[in-house]
Enzyme design. Sequence first.
Site, short mmCIF file in Angstrom:
data_model
loop_
_atom_site.label_atom_id
_atom_site.label_comp_id
_atom_site.label_asym_id
_atom_site.label_seq_id
_atom_site.Cartn_x
_atom_site.Cartn_y
_atom_site.Cartn_z
N ARG A 1 -49.11 46.62 4.77
CA ARG A 1 -48.58 45.37 4.22
C ARG A 1 -49.33 44.93 2.97
NH1 ARG A 1 -47.09 41.97 9.36
NH2 ARG A 1 -48.72 40.54 8.70
N HIS B 1 -51.85 47.44 9.59
CA HIS B 1 -51.58 46.42 8.58
C HIS B 1 -51.93 46.81 7.16
CE1 HIS B 1 -51.18 44.14 12.27
NE2 HIS B 1 -50.52 43.24 11.57
N ARG C 1 -54.05 64.81 17.19
CA ARG C 1 -54.74 63.57 16.81
C ARG C 1 -53.71 62.48 16.52
NH1 ARG C 1 -58.25 66.23 18.31
NH2 ARG C 1 -60.35 66.58 17.46
N ASP D 1 -40.33 45.82 6.31
CA ASP D 1 -39.49 46.59 7.24
C ASP D 1 -38.10 46.95 6.70
OD1 ASP D 1 -41.58 46.29 8.93
OD2 ASP D 1 -40.54 45.08 10.43
N ARG E 1 -40.71 47.49 13.71
CA ARG E 1 -40.52 47.08 15.11
C ARG E 1 -39.15 47.47 15.63
NH1 ARG E 1 -42.54 41.05 14.58
NH2 ARG E 1 -41.16 41.29 12.81
N GLU F 1 -43.20 52.24 14.94
CA GLU F 1 -43.85 51.55 16.06
C GLU F 1 -42.87 51.16 17.16
OE1 GLU F 1 -44.17 47.28 13.66
OE2 GLU F 1 -45.73 47.86 15.05
N MET G 1 -45.19 51.07 10.52
CA MET G 1 -44.56 49.83 10.97
C MET G 1 -43.04 49.96 11.03
SD MET G 1 -46.76 46.61 9.60
CE MET G 1 -48.22 46.10 10.53
N SER H 1 -50.08 73.55 10.92
CA SER H 1 -50.37 72.13 11.15
C SER H 1 -49.05 71.37 11.05
CB SER H 1 -51.35 71.60 10.10
OG SER H 1 -50.74 71.61 8.84
O1 F6P Z 1 -42.17 42.30 10.13
C1 F6P Z 1 -43.13 42.96 9.43
C2 F6P Z 1 -44.18 43.57 10.34
O2 F6P Z 1 -45.13 44.13 9.50
C3 F6P Z 1 -43.67 44.56 11.38
O3 F6P Z 1 -43.43 45.84 10.89
C4 F6P Z 1 -44.76 44.52 12.40
O4 F6P Z 1 -44.27 44.90 13.66
C5 F6P Z 1 -45.17 43.09 12.40
O5 F6P Z 1 -44.83 42.58 11.11
C6 F6P Z 1 -46.61 42.84 12.69
O6 F6P Z 1 -46.81 41.46 12.69
P1 F6P Z 1 -48.17 40.67 12.83
O7 F6P Z 1 -48.47 40.10 11.49
O8 F6P Z 1 -47.87 39.60 13.80
O9 F6P Z 1 -49.22 41.61 13.32
#
Ligand code: F6P
Length: 328
Positions: free
Chosen positions: A261, A258, A252, A132, A176, A227, A174, A220
């Site tokens: 990550r 995830h 759409r 993040d 938060r 999020e 992502m 488009s």
């Molecule tokens: O803090 C990193 C993060 O990837 C955020 O962007 C995301 O909101 C959160 O973790 C998701 O966490 P979890 O692993 O609990 O789904």
Amino acid sequence: MSQKIKKIAVLTSGGDSPGMNAAIRSVVRTCAYHTIECVGVYRGYEGLMEGDFKQLDARSVRGIINKGGTILKSARSKGFRTKEGRKQAHKRLMDAGVGGLVVIGGDGSFTGALIFNQEFGFPVMGIPGTIDNDIFGTSHTLGFDTALNTVVDAIDKIRDTASSHNRLFFIEVMGRDVGHIALNVGIAGGAEEILIPEEDLGLDRLVESLNKSRKSGKSSSIVVVAEGDKIGKNIFELKDYVDENMEDYDVRVSVLGHMQRGGAPSCFDRVLASRMGVKAVESMLNGQTNYMVGLLDNKMELTPLDNAIKGKTKINLELLRVSDIMST
Ligand code: F6P
């Protein structure tokens, strides 16, 4: 170098991020370089309370610099939030002869480390690992750069199908509490609009902007949504709103989730992780404790953990302006 510490423990905690393995490798090898011992703690603070430790030497971290995730596993621990849990963790560390703890994680993990230090005077050092980029005291957290590249790759692919069907895509990324990922990938992926938590664009302006794009000849569009954006609707409600209020659009939604990550860390994250590990261990050996290692003006700097936790990262306003101009 004053070397009172003879053994350092390292753990990864909170949400994983690409580059954590490279940081573990760096901590372990820096310990080996200075001929002190290193132990890996499995599953973050959970493993710390249970004494789930493994001795790591320079060779035991071979072949991991290019791997996503974390070989030590990660967890968000409830037990460590209790005094009893922290007491247990402290006993485990003392029994194992550990003199310092390196925590690779985000602000929640650092808060735990700081409380632990305040209660037991145990030396701790933080390495910021989260995609993040929401930690004060570093221009880049570990994994942020890799995540940006992963997301841009995904947006490029979505754009192919968006333009083939003349569609509007809302893409959720992502972030938060902060819009660093959204803002950067929005610019790099050529988004029409970028919705971030730091700025409430408002639904009317969003619709106005999309109408303007359509009239200017765009067939488009991509809207990147962090999020945690503040527009007040989740991404599926946004889609419904645009469906209802803009007849010409075929809309759409794609929530990247995830996958952002995971994956092999970028060159930037591998180098950053290697530098941070060296700085973290050598600072501890020099008697510095309760700091977070960060990258500022391309130098490794220490920020007191307390400031890293309490400080807020700011969105780059210049990027916001660039994004506005680019979507003309
Ligand atoms: O803090 C990193 C993060 O990837 C955020 O962007 C995301 O909101 C959160 O973790 C998701 O966490 P979890 O692993 O609990 O789904």
